[in-house]
Design an enzyme around this catalytic site. Structure first.
Site, mmCIF file in Angstrom:
data_model
loop_
_atom_site.group_PDB
_atom_site.id
_atom_site.type_symbol
_atom_site.label_atom_id
_atom_site.label_comp_id
_atom_site.label_asym_id
_atom_site.label_seq_id
_atom_site.Cartn_x
_atom_site.Cartn_y
_atom_site.Cartn_z
ATOM 1 N N ASN A 102 -4.064 1.698 -3.352
ATOM 2 C CA ASN A 102 -2.741 1.551 -2.742
ATOM 3 C C ASN A 102 -1.807 2.727 -3.012
ATOM 4 O O ASN A 102 -0.977 3.065 -2.186
ATOM 5 C CB ASN A 102 -2.076 0.267 -3.229
ATOM 6 C CG ASN A 102 -0.711 0.058 -2.600
ATOM 7 O OD1 ASN A 102 -0.597 -0.124 -1.395
ATOM 8 N ND2 ASN A 102 0.341 0.131 -3.417
ATOM 9 N N ASP A 199 -7.740 -2.781 -6.902
ATOM 10 C CA ASP A 199 -6.376 -3.083 -7.330
ATOM 11 C C ASP A 199 -5.427 -3.285 -6.149
ATOM 12 O O ASP A 199 -5.470 -2.538 -5.172
ATOM 13 C CB ASP A 199 -5.897 -1.876 -8.161
ATOM 14 C CG ASP A 199 -4.539 -2.088 -8.786
ATOM 15 O OD1 ASP A 199 -4.450 -2.921 -9.694
ATOM 16 O OD2 ASP A 199 -3.577 -1.419 -8.354
ATOM 17 N N GLU A 206 2.287 -1.031 5.950
ATOM 18 C CA GLU A 206 3.664 -1.520 6.075
ATOM 19 C C GLU A 206 3.960 -1.704 7.558
ATOM 20 O O GLU A 206 3.560 -0.874 8.373
ATOM 21 C CB GLU A 206 4.668 -0.490 5.520
ATOM 22 C CG GLU A 206 4.501 -0.150 4.057
ATOM 23 C CD GLU A 206 3.310 0.769 3.799
ATOM 24 O OE1 GLU A 206 3.011 1.619 4.674
ATOM 25 O OE2 GLU A 206 2.653 0.641 2.751
ATOM 26 N N GLU A 241 -8.247 -7.807 -6.113
ATOM 27 C CA GLU A 241 -7.068 -8.322 -6.800
ATOM 28 C C GLU A 241 -6.011 -8.604 -5.736
ATOM 29 O O GLU A 241 -5.299 -7.707 -5.288
ATOM 30 C CB GLU A 241 -6.496 -7.310 -7.807
ATOM 31 C CG GLU A 241 -5.387 -7.965 -8.620
ATOM 32 C CD GLU A 241 -4.211 -7.082 -8.993
ATOM 33 O OE1 GLU A 241 -3.443 -7.460 -9.879
ATOM 34 O OE2 GLU A 241 -4.035 -6.009 -8.381
#
Ligand code: GLC
Ligand code: CA
Length: 532
Positions: A102, A199, A206, A241
């Site tokens: 990310n 992660d 977005e 996650e």
């Protein structure tokens, strides 16, 4: 159906900086882990998940990566990484690394080039002239950050970050970013790695007017990641996650909701965030309802997938996804002091959360090993390590592993440790350590070894069919796990009152004892795995 290795694996999450220091500089390292593989093999775990090993300024303890293609010099180098994989494989232990798609560190050369608008990195991050876009996205690190935008002097624009401001989000609308991350994965998988814990997956894209989590575009890219893995590294596993509401968390398996027969095409495994806080809630209330409800809400999943269940990890015990009333109840119960709280969670380890009550600790491990999913053990919890809430951020649950009662708990020969060992009268290393527990047949460590052994011999416990029993006692959680010919009845008394329950003739797997049919007496917090 054949099961894949990871569907019945027993994972051990190892925080690399605090596990074992081989070169005496006070910092855990890869050669240190290699030196402790015998311990892990004896414990019985079948897979390791390593916390981030990449070079990093460590604003977020390695989750701020400054180079995806190297090892943090304090931990060793790429040769050490290869040596760890080889040594683990020689013991039939698989190795997963953390992958952080990310965001990067603000020190990453990509970000440095992007600030200067240098090709091809100009568009690698999410830049904006104003800080008013994507207003509906929540702030995750609530105690530290007040906005998801930060101003960059050099470029004269704002950049987007979902975590610390030193962790700018990558721009997944840029196809070059997508390719770059797939290449990072290939690099480590080519070294023999067995997969990744991935992660913070919900936040890759977005879009205006949304909360910028779980977007269709994000799922589409994650499916690309999976397709690449499937085609090029079919042995390897991806674990997500995604700390999200139940329905959203499950979407990361791919496939189709409610259709176990349709193969999942996204993550092989998802960390079971919906279940974790409900285990603590059920115990606090002596009522199985929170567990039963969440199990119903989180099944079925695609048959070719698996949950990764856990009790604690390297972060605060997150309460982001429970109701405000439930959160308050859990805070009151498990985090009475303000310093125990962090963001919307609790920064404590398993044993202190449970008042160091051996019965409750075993009960929670029993749930971990018998409920659906492959269990993940957080390093140190197998010996009931404590925490240090005086340390900043989440460091209090990341203290050095307590190997023995010599200086620095046997973790390091250094004079000074950057993170102190736990040295209080209850959880301190003089009392709580691996050597002492190995020497004591009645220790928690021996109990955990037994759980692991039985769980490995009976894959029904991880991957069998689940049938919940309706019993008149709210504190009794009773369920069958069935696979092929094997049927195991699991009983858990979540309360402090004794219970009676009538059971068929069975072998008590943990006690290794045959029992005739009849009434069983369950003392407070008792648990049984009965093969019938
Ligand atoms: C995940 C990690 C956490 C980290 C965050 C940002 O939640 O578990 O430790 O701070 O992502 O990378
Ligand atoms: Ca070291």
């Amino acid at each position: 159906m054949t099961t894949s290795w990871w569907q019945t694996a027993v994972f051990y999450q190892l925080y690399l900086r605090s596990f074992s220091d081989a070169n005496g500089d006070g910092i855990g390292d890869l050669p240190g882990i290699i030196a402790r593989l015998d311990y892990l093999q004896d414990l019985g775990i079948t897979a390791l998940w390593l916390s981030p090993h990449y070079p990093s300024p460590r604003v977020d303890d390695g989750y701020d990566v400054s180079d995806f293609y190297d090892v943090h010099p304090e931990y060793g180098d790429v040769e050490d990484f290869k040596a760890l994989i080889a040594a683990a494989h020689a013991r039939n232990i698989r190795v997963l690394a953390d992958l952080i798609p990310n965001h990067t560190s603000d020190q990453h050369p990509w970000f440095q080039a992007s600030r200067l608008r240098q090709a091809p990195y100009d568009d690698f991050y999410v830049w904006s002239d104003d800080d008013q876009r994507y207003k509906d996205a929540r702030i995750i690190f609530l105690d530290t950050e007040t906005s998801n935008w930060a101003w960059d002097e050099v470029r004269g624009q704002y950049y987007w970050h979902r975590f610390y401001r030193q962790q700018p989000d990558l721009n997944y609308d840029n196809p070059q970013v997508q390719e770059a991350m797939l290449d990072v994965m290939r690099f480590w998988l080519d070294l023999g790695l067995d997969g990744f814990r991935v992660d913070a997956v919900p936040y890759l894209f977005e879009r205006e007017g949304t909360n910028c989590e779980n977007l269709p575009e994000t799922h589409a890219f994650l499916k690309r990641m999976r397709a690449m893995m499937q085609a090029e590294y079919p042995h390897a596993v991806m674990m997500s996650e995604a700390n999200q509401p139940p329905q959203e968390t499950m979407r990361y398996f791919g496939g189709q909701p409610g259709r176990p027969d349709i193969p999942g095409d996204e993550f092989h495994m998802c960390l079971h965030f919906p279940l974790m806080p409900r285990l603590f809630m059920a115990l606090a209330r002596a009522d199985r309802t929170p567990i039963v409800d969440i199990l119903h809400a989180t099944s079925p999943i695609p048959a070719n997938c698996q949950w990764a269940t856990f009790l604690r990890n390297h972060d605060e015990l997150t309460l982001e996804m429970v109701t405000p009333e439930e959160r308050q109840c859990l805070w009151d119960w498990y985090a009475p002091e303000p310093r125990m709280r962090l963001n919307l969670g609790i920064r404590r380890r398993l044993a202190p959360l449970l008042g160091n009550d051996r019965r409750k600790i075993e009960l929670m491990f029993s749930l971990l090993f018998s409920l659906p999913g492959a269990p993940v053990i957080y390093y140190g919890d197998e010996i009931g390590m404590g925490d240090n809430i005086e340390l900043p951020d989440r460091n209090g649950v990341r203290t050095p592993m307590q190997w023995n009662d010599s200086a620095n708990a046997g973790f390091s020969t250094a004079f000074d440790l950057p993170t102190p060992v736990i040295d209080d009268p209850v959880y301190g290393y003089h009392r709580v350590n691996v050597a002492a527990q190995l020497a004591d047949a009645s220790s928690l460590l021996h109990r955990i070894r037994r759980f692991i052994r039985i769980a490995r011999e009976h894959p029904a416990l991880a991957a069998g069919e689940l049938t919940l029993l309706d019993t008149p006692h709210p504190a009794l959680l009773a369920f069958y796990r069935t696979m092929g010919e094997e049927r195991i009845l699991c009983l858990h008394n979540l309360g402090d009152e004794p219970l009676r329950f009538s059971v068929p003739a069975a072998t008590d797997l943990l006690a290794d004892q045959h029992l005739p049919a009849g009434e069983r007496h369950l003392s407070p917090y008792a648990y049984h795995w009965l093969k019938c």
